[in-house]
Structures are given as structure tokens and as C-alpha cells.
Design a protein around this motif. Structure first.
Motif, PDB file in Angstrom:
ATOM      1  N   ARG A   1       0.800  -1.219   0.000  1.00 52.63           N
ATOM      2  CA  ARG A   1       0.000   0.000   0.000  1.00 52.63           C
ATOM      3  C   ARG A   1       0.839   1.279   0.000  1.00 52.63           C
ATOM      4  N   LEU A   2       2.082   1.177   0.506  1.00 56.70           N
ATOM      5  CA  LEU A   2       2.882   2.381   0.721  1.00 56.70           C
ATOM      6  C   LEU A   2       4.352   2.129   0.411  1.00 56.70           C
ATOM      7  N   THR A   3       4.984   3.124  -0.207  1.00 57.72           N
ATOM      8  CA  THR A   3       6.418   3.110  -0.500  1.00 57.72           C
ATOM      9  C   THR A   3       7.064   4.296   0.198  1.00 57.72           C
ATOM     10  N   VAL A   4       8.285   4.112   0.689  1.00 54.27           N
ATOM     11  CA  VAL A   4       9.044   5.214   1.275  1.00 54.27           C
ATOM     12  C   VAL A   4      10.151   5.625   0.314  1.00 54.27           C
ATOM     13  N   VAL A   5      10.208   6.916   0.010  1.00 52.89           N
ATOM     14  CA  VAL A   5      11.259   7.479  -0.832  1.00 52.89           C
ATOM     15  C   VAL A   5      12.226   8.255   0.061  1.00 52.89           C
ATOM     16  N   VAL A   6      13.500   7.875   0.011  1.00 52.48           N
ATOM     17  CA  VAL A   6      14.546   8.510   0.807  1.00 52.48           C
ATOM     18  C   VAL A   6      15.458   9.285  -0.134  1.00 52.48           C
ATOM     19  N   LEU A   7      15.650  10.568   0.143  1.00 51.89           N
ATOM     20  CA  LEU A   7      16.506  11.413  -0.681  1.00 51.89           C
ATOM     21  C   LEU A   7      17.824  11.657   0.031  1.00 51.89           C
TER      22      LEU A   7
ATOM     23  N   LEU B   1      17.421   1.441  -5.804  1.00 52.43           N
ATOM     24  CA  LEU B   1      18.321   2.592  -5.848  1.00 52.43           C
ATOM     25  C   LEU B   1      18.189   3.330  -7.176  1.00 52.43           C
ATOM     26  N   ILE B   2      18.050   4.642  -7.086  1.00 52.34           N
ATOM     27  CA  ILE B   2      18.024   5.504  -8.265  1.00 52.34           C
ATOM     28  C   ILE B   2      19.153   6.517  -8.112  1.00 52.34           C
ATOM     29  N   VAL B   3      19.987   6.629  -9.116  1.00 52.32           N
ATOM     30  CA  VAL B   3      21.056   7.624  -9.109  1.00 52.32           C
ATOM     31  C   VAL B   3      20.686   8.715 -10.095  1.00 52.32           C
ATOM     32  N   ALA B   4      20.493   9.910  -9.582  1.00 50.40           N
ATOM     33  CA  ALA B   4      20.105  11.040 -10.438  1.00 50.40           C
ATOM     34  C   ALA B   4      21.275  11.433 -11.347  1.00 50.40           C
TER      35      ALA B   4
ATOM     36  N   ALA C   1      26.073   5.901  -3.512  1.00 50.68           N
ATOM     37  CA  ALA C   1      25.325   4.909  -4.302  1.00 50.68           C
ATOM     38  C   ALA C   1      25.962   3.528  -4.195  1.00 50.68           C
ATOM     39  N   GLU C   2      27.276   3.465  -4.297  1.00 55.51           N
ATOM     40  CA  GLU C   2      27.967   2.175  -4.233  1.00 55.51           C
ATOM     41  C   GLU C   2      27.770   1.514  -2.871  1.00 55.51           C
ATOM     42  N   ARG C   3      27.786   2.310  -1.817  1.00 54.81           N
ATOM     43  CA  ARG C   3      27.619   1.743  -0.478  1.00 54.81           C
ATOM     44  C   ARG C   3      26.181   1.284  -0.246  1.00 54.81           C
ATOM     45  N   ILE C   4      25.199   2.018  -0.756  1.00 52.93           N
ATOM     46  CA  ILE C   4      23.808   1.569  -0.641  1.00 52.93           C
ATOM     47  C   ILE C   4      23.624   0.246  -1.379  1.00 52.93           C
ATOM     48  N   GLU C   5      24.154   0.194  -2.593  1.00 56.91           N
ATOM     49  CA  GLU C   5      24.008  -1.015  -3.413  1.00 56.91           C
ATOM     50  C   GLU C   5      24.642  -2.221  -2.739  1.00 56.91           C
ATOM     51  N   ALA C   6      25.783  -2.017  -2.070  1.00 54.00           N
ATOM     52  CA  ALA C   6      26.480  -3.128  -1.424  1.00 54.00           C
ATOM     53  C   ALA C   6      25.796  -3.563  -0.133  1.00 54.00           C
ATOM     54  N   ASP C   7      25.336  -2.593   0.667  1.00 54.26           N
ATOM     55  CA  ASP C   7      24.795  -2.915   1.990  1.00 54.26           C
ATOM     56  C   ASP C   7      23.297  -3.196   1.989  1.00 54.26           C
ATOM     57  N   PHE C   8      22.579  -2.657   0.991  1.00 53.57           N
ATOM     58  CA  PHE C   8      21.112  -2.810   0.963  1.00 53.57           C
ATOM     59  C   PHE C   8      20.652  -3.193  -0.445  1.00 53.57           C
ATOM     60  N   PRO C   9      20.963  -4.413  -0.867  1.00 53.91           N
ATOM     61  CA  PRO C   9      20.596  -4.829  -2.231  1.00 53.91           C
ATOM     62  C   PRO C   9      19.095  -4.880  -2.475  1.00 53.91           C
TER      63      PRO C   9
ATOM     64  N   ARG D   1       7.367  -3.472   7.172  1.00 48.96           N
ATOM     65  CA  ARG D   1       7.687  -4.191   5.923  1.00 48.96           C
ATOM     66  C   ARG D   1       7.396  -3.328   4.695  1.00 48.96           C
ATOM     67  N   ILE D   2       8.037  -2.184   4.643  1.00 56.77           N
ATOM     68  CA  ILE D   2       7.794  -1.226   3.578  1.00 56.77           C
ATOM     69  C   ILE D   2       8.724  -1.456   2.386  1.00 56.77           C
ATOM     70  N   HIS D   3       8.281  -0.980   1.238  1.00 55.27           N
ATOM     71  CA  HIS D   3       9.148  -0.949   0.058  1.00 55.27           C
ATOM     72  C   HIS D   3       9.922   0.357   0.096  1.00 55.27           C
ATOM     73  N   LEU D   4      11.239   0.289  -0.105  1.00 55.18           N
ATOM     74  CA  LEU D   4      12.104   1.457  -0.010  1.00 55.18           C
ATOM     75  C   LEU D   4      12.703   1.812  -1.362  1.00 55.18           C
ATOM     76  N   VAL D   5      12.656   3.110  -1.669  1.00 50.67           N
ATOM     77  CA  VAL D   5      13.334   3.639  -2.850  1.00 50.67           C
ATOM     78  C   VAL D   5      14.297   4.714  -2.363  1.00 50.67           C
ATOM     79  N   ALA D   6      15.580   4.561  -2.652  1.00 49.99           N
ATOM     80  CA  ALA D   6      16.581   5.554  -2.276  1.00 49.99           C
ATOM     81  C   ALA D   6      17.000   6.312  -3.526  1.00 49.99           C
TER      82      ALA D   6
END
Length: 310
Positions: free
Chosen positions: A9-15, A63-66, A51-59, A36-41
Motif C-alpha cells: 500500500r505504501l512506499t518510502v522514498v529517501v533522498l 536505488l536511483i542515481v540522479a 550509491a555504491e555503499r547503498i548497493e552493497a549494503d542494501f541490495p 515491511r515497507i518498500h524502499l526507494v533511495a
């Protein structure tokens, strides 16, 4: 709302931008929530390996890289990936308290007029309520039939939106970058007939990052206020807000450098002018008058104490 169903029902977007350690801590706290949320960083093209550290620690985090530092508009990239009915936002130095997101869904399900909920922000280890939220709690606006005090604004990193409402407004204007970027979105949400509500029972933790440029933020706040005023507010307010921006630039010794940008932006903003309806103007007047009343009362109390203690 059951924790297992929140993610549908809900997604969290982290900037985030150049705060690798902070965002990793935030993501660890969010992934540990029972909701149990879906996360978008969204990484605003950081140069510190975020970005590299997020990808490694939280697969499991999407992840979106602007393509560059988009400021607040980076959140738009996150919402473009959202497939849930609701979307919550936080920054790299904030995180949601356990159960708050589940409760947000319950509130929004029961209040179809509400487009945005603003949470209660508690700051640092003491957990004192942010003073902005204290003012929200005491909103002078009528809120008959709403689940909490009605507002004319919200805090970008402490809110839950109906995804459709966020998309209806077009999200954050890239040219504003950051600093009061919520104002334009708020005006458009209210103008479209939705409500913004303060929900004291929703809690968001904020441990402010020391990586801040206060002088630059003051200039951006003043500049953006003027641009938004020319886009949405009556002429008198647009002129007064421009005067305030001019004074801020002068006080920050940035007049020669900042004035041409301010004026170019006003021309750009005026071409996009769409004045808010009378209902929203009246809401703003009520809040403005209440703010002025509180300033007068506070000044009177201070004057009384000074006279008494002299």
C-alpha cells in the motif's frame, strides 16, 4: 493495518546527497521496521560513494542515481517508480517510527479529502517536538471532519502523500532546487481541493546532519519564496516577498551576484502565473493573522517581564 500488507500500500522514498554514513544508518533503521515497507533511495549524484555503499549494503532497496544534483526534485524520480497508493518521504537524517506508516494508511483510508499528512518530528536524542510541528498542532484553521489540524503547508521530509495527489501537482519544481520547495506543492495541493493535515500520532525521528550551509539556505529560501509568490500569490504578496528577498541578499552581501538570478527567475515565474483560489487565500490569511497575533503576545510578555524586573 497489518504490517505484512503495508508494503503493498505504501512506499518510502529517501533522498540523499553526500551523506553516505547518515543514509546508511537511516536505511538500516527503515529496513528494521515491522511495517515491511518498500524502499526507494534516490541519490542526487553524490561524490562520496553513497550509491555504491547503498548497493552493497542494501541490495533489496531500489536505488536511483540522479544524473546530477537535482535538489528536492530528486524526489520526483523516486515517485516515478512508486506503484503503491501512498508514498512517504524522509531524508537521509530522518526515519519513521515503528507503526507510524501503518497508522498513516489507516488515517488516509478513512479520510478521502486528505491528500497529505504531516508527521510529528522529534529531534535528536531528547526527542523534543520540532517547533514547526508545535505550530502545526495549534493551527487556527477549521478542521471539521478532518483527522487532525488543517494546514497550509507540510515538511517535505516528514510527510505521507496519496501518490495520485503528488503526481497531480507535478511534484517539486527543479528550478527551486531546495529551500521552501514545499510551498509551491502545498498551494497546488490545496488549490486542487485536497487537504493537508497534521497527524500528531505519526512520528518521524530527525537527527540533523552537521553538514549544512545556513547562509546559503537563507538565500535560497528568500529567492524561492519570491519565485513562488510570482507563480501563485496575489500581486501585493509577490511584490512584498520580492522586497524581502532583496533585503536578504543585501544582508548576506550577495546582492551583486544574487540579484540578476532573482530577477531572471521572476520573469520565468511570472510566465507560469496561476493565482490560488480565494479559499486558499483565506486559509493563508487566517494563518498569517494568527502568526502576527502570537508575535504581538510574545513581545508584550517580554516587555512586561523587562518592566517588572527593572
Amino acid at each position: 493495518m497489518l504490517a505484512d500488507s503495508v508494503g503493498t500500500r505504501l512506499t518510502v522514498v529517501v533522498l540523499t546527497y553526500n551523506r553516505a554514513d547518515q543514509v546508511l544508518d537511516t536505511l538500516a533503521r527503515l529496513t528494521a521496521l515491522p511495517d515491511r515497507i518498500h524502499l526507494v533511495a534516490v541519490d542526487n549524484a553524490s561524490s562520496d560513494g553513497t550509491a555504491e555503499r547503498i548497493e552493497a549494503d542494501f541490495p533489496d532497496v531500489e536505488l536511483i542515481v540522479a544524473p546530477g544534483n537535482l535538489g528536492a526534485a530528486g524526489r520526483n524520480l523516486g515517485v516515478a517508480r512508486v506503484q503503491t497508493e501512498y508514498v512517504a518521504f524522509c531524508d537521509d537524517d530522518t526515519w519513521w517510527h515503528a507503526g507510524s506508516l501503518s497508522r498513516a494508511i489507516d488515517i488516509l483510508d478513512a479520510a478521502p479529502r486528505v491528500g497529505v499528512l504531516n508527521a510529528r518530528v522529534v529531534v535528536g536524542e531528547p526527542g523534543a517536538t520540532d517547533e514547526t510541528c508545535e505550530r502545526m498542532r495549534a493551527s487556527p484553521l477549521a478542521h471539521d471532519g478532518l483527522p487532525g489540524p488543517a494546514l497550509i503547508g507540510f515538511m517535505a521530509g516528514a510527510c505521507v502523500f496519496r501518490t495520485s495527489v503528488f503526481r497531480q501537482t507535478g511534484g517539486y519544481e527543479p528550478r527551486l532546487f531546495i529551500g521552501g520547495e514545499e510551498t509551491l506543492v502545498s498551494l497546488d495541493v490545496l488549490s486542487a481541493g485536497h487537504e493537508i493535515v497534521y497527524a500528531d500520532e505519526l512520528v518521524l525521528h530527525h537527527h540533523p546532519s552537521p553538514l549544512r550551509d545556513s547562509a546559503q539556505r537563507r538565500k535560497l529560501l528568500a529567492r524561492n519564496a519570491a519565485w513562488v509568490a510570482w507563480m501563485r500569490l496575489p500581486w501585493r504578496e509577490a511584490i512584498m516577498t520580492t522586497r524581502d528577498a532583496f533585503r536578504t541578499l543585501r544582508a548576506e552581501a550577495s546582492l551583486m551576484r544574487g540579484l540578476p538570478e532573482l530577477l531572471r527567475g521572476i520573469a520565468w515565474a511570472a510566465a507560469r502565473r496561476r493565482v490560488i483560489p480565494s479559499r486558499v487565500q483565506e486559509m493563508r490569511r487566517i494563518v498569517r493573522d494568527d502568526d502576527l497575533r502570537q508575535v504581538v503576545e510574545t513581545s508584550s510578555r517580554h516587555a512586561f517581564r523587562f518592566t517588572r524586573d527593572s
